[in-house]
Design a protein around this motif. Structure first.
Motif, mmCIF file in Angstrom:
data_model
loop_
_atom_site.group_PDB
_atom_site.id
_atom_site.type_symbol
_atom_site.label_atom_id
_atom_site.label_comp_id
_atom_site.label_asym_id
_atom_site.label_seq_id
_atom_site.Cartn_x
_atom_site.Cartn_y
_atom_site.Cartn_z
ATOM 1 N N LYS A 94 88.924 29.891 29.065
ATOM 2 C CA LYS A 94 88.265 28.670 28.569
ATOM 3 C C LYS A 94 88.192 27.615 29.678
ATOM 4 N N GLU A 96 88.236 28.075 32.920
ATOM 5 C CA GLU A 96 87.287 28.514 33.949
ATOM 6 C C GLU A 96 85.858 28.217 33.526
ATOM 7 N N LYS A 97 85.525 28.468 32.261
ATOM 8 C CA LYS A 97 84.185 28.176 31.751
ATOM 9 C C LYS A 97 83.915 26.664 31.777
ATOM 10 N N GLN A 98 84.915 25.878 31.387
ATOM 11 C CA GLN A 98 84.746 24.422 31.388
ATOM 12 C C GLN A 98 84.547 23.886 32.802
ATOM 13 N N ASN A 101 81.076 24.631 33.846
ATOM 14 C CA ASN A 101 80.181 23.710 33.142
ATOM 15 C C ASN A 101 80.188 22.322 33.781
ATOM 16 N N THR A 142 79.191 28.708 41.130
ATOM 17 C CA THR A 142 78.344 27.957 40.196
ATOM 18 C C THR A 142 77.245 27.215 40.940
#
Length: 173
Positions: A94, A96-98, A101, A142
């Protein structure tokens, strides 16, 4: 895997003459320590005033999201405030995804505001304790993915304050 649009420097992000400086903010947007405190001190009252307006309108900024204010006294036209995650190894996926983002949403906001040059700090690697090596990998991947899909940003500068982050980014770029 060099990308001519990505630049790495070691220094003070508040001194970068770019269109937008990214702030590793907290959810309140009212300043804090580290990069956040430095940007608020250097940007002055105008940055804080804009942050207060945003907070009053929408209640702050959620983790992984981004908002934009004036650059105030900074050599940047804008400050893009993004909130990175606090590291918790129990919810690493979670976090890592945040973090991804936070970079992605900052870049989207930059495009919406015709930003051509943007400077990023090492988001979440200070008081939020995100592992620096993992954070660097996420940041670079990213940004590279975003630049491959969008050509309006001419330069992304990763500004590393400390030797450790600089070395990690240098190896990855």
């Amino acid at each position: 895997m060099a990308n001519s649009k990505i630049k790495l420097i070691q220094g003070d992000i508040t001194e970068q003459a770019v269109d937008a400086t990214v702030n590793a903010a907290n959810t309140s947007l009212l300043g804090g320590g580290g990069v956040d405190g430095a940007i608020h001190r250097a940007g002055g009252k105008a940055v804080l005033d804009d942050c207060i307006k945003i907070r009053d309108r929408q209640g702050g900024c959620k983790t992984g999201e981004a908002v934009i204010t004036t650059g105030g006294n900074l050599p940047a036209k804008y400050v893009i405030h993004t909130v990175g995650p606090v590291w918790n190894s129990g919810s690493a996926a979670k976090a890592e995804k945040q973090l991804a983002n936070a970079y992605r949403n900052s870049l989207r906001l930059a495009v919406e505001n015709n930003v051509k040059m943007i400077a990023f700090p090492n988001i979440s690697t200070g008081i939020y304790h995100f592992p620096k090596d993992k954070a660097a990998e996420i940041a670079i991947a990213t940004v590279k993915d975003f630049l491959a899909e969008n050509d309006s940003i001419e330069q992304v500068i990763f500004v590393c304050f400390d030797n450790e982050n600089y070395g990690l980014y240098e190896r990855l770029i």
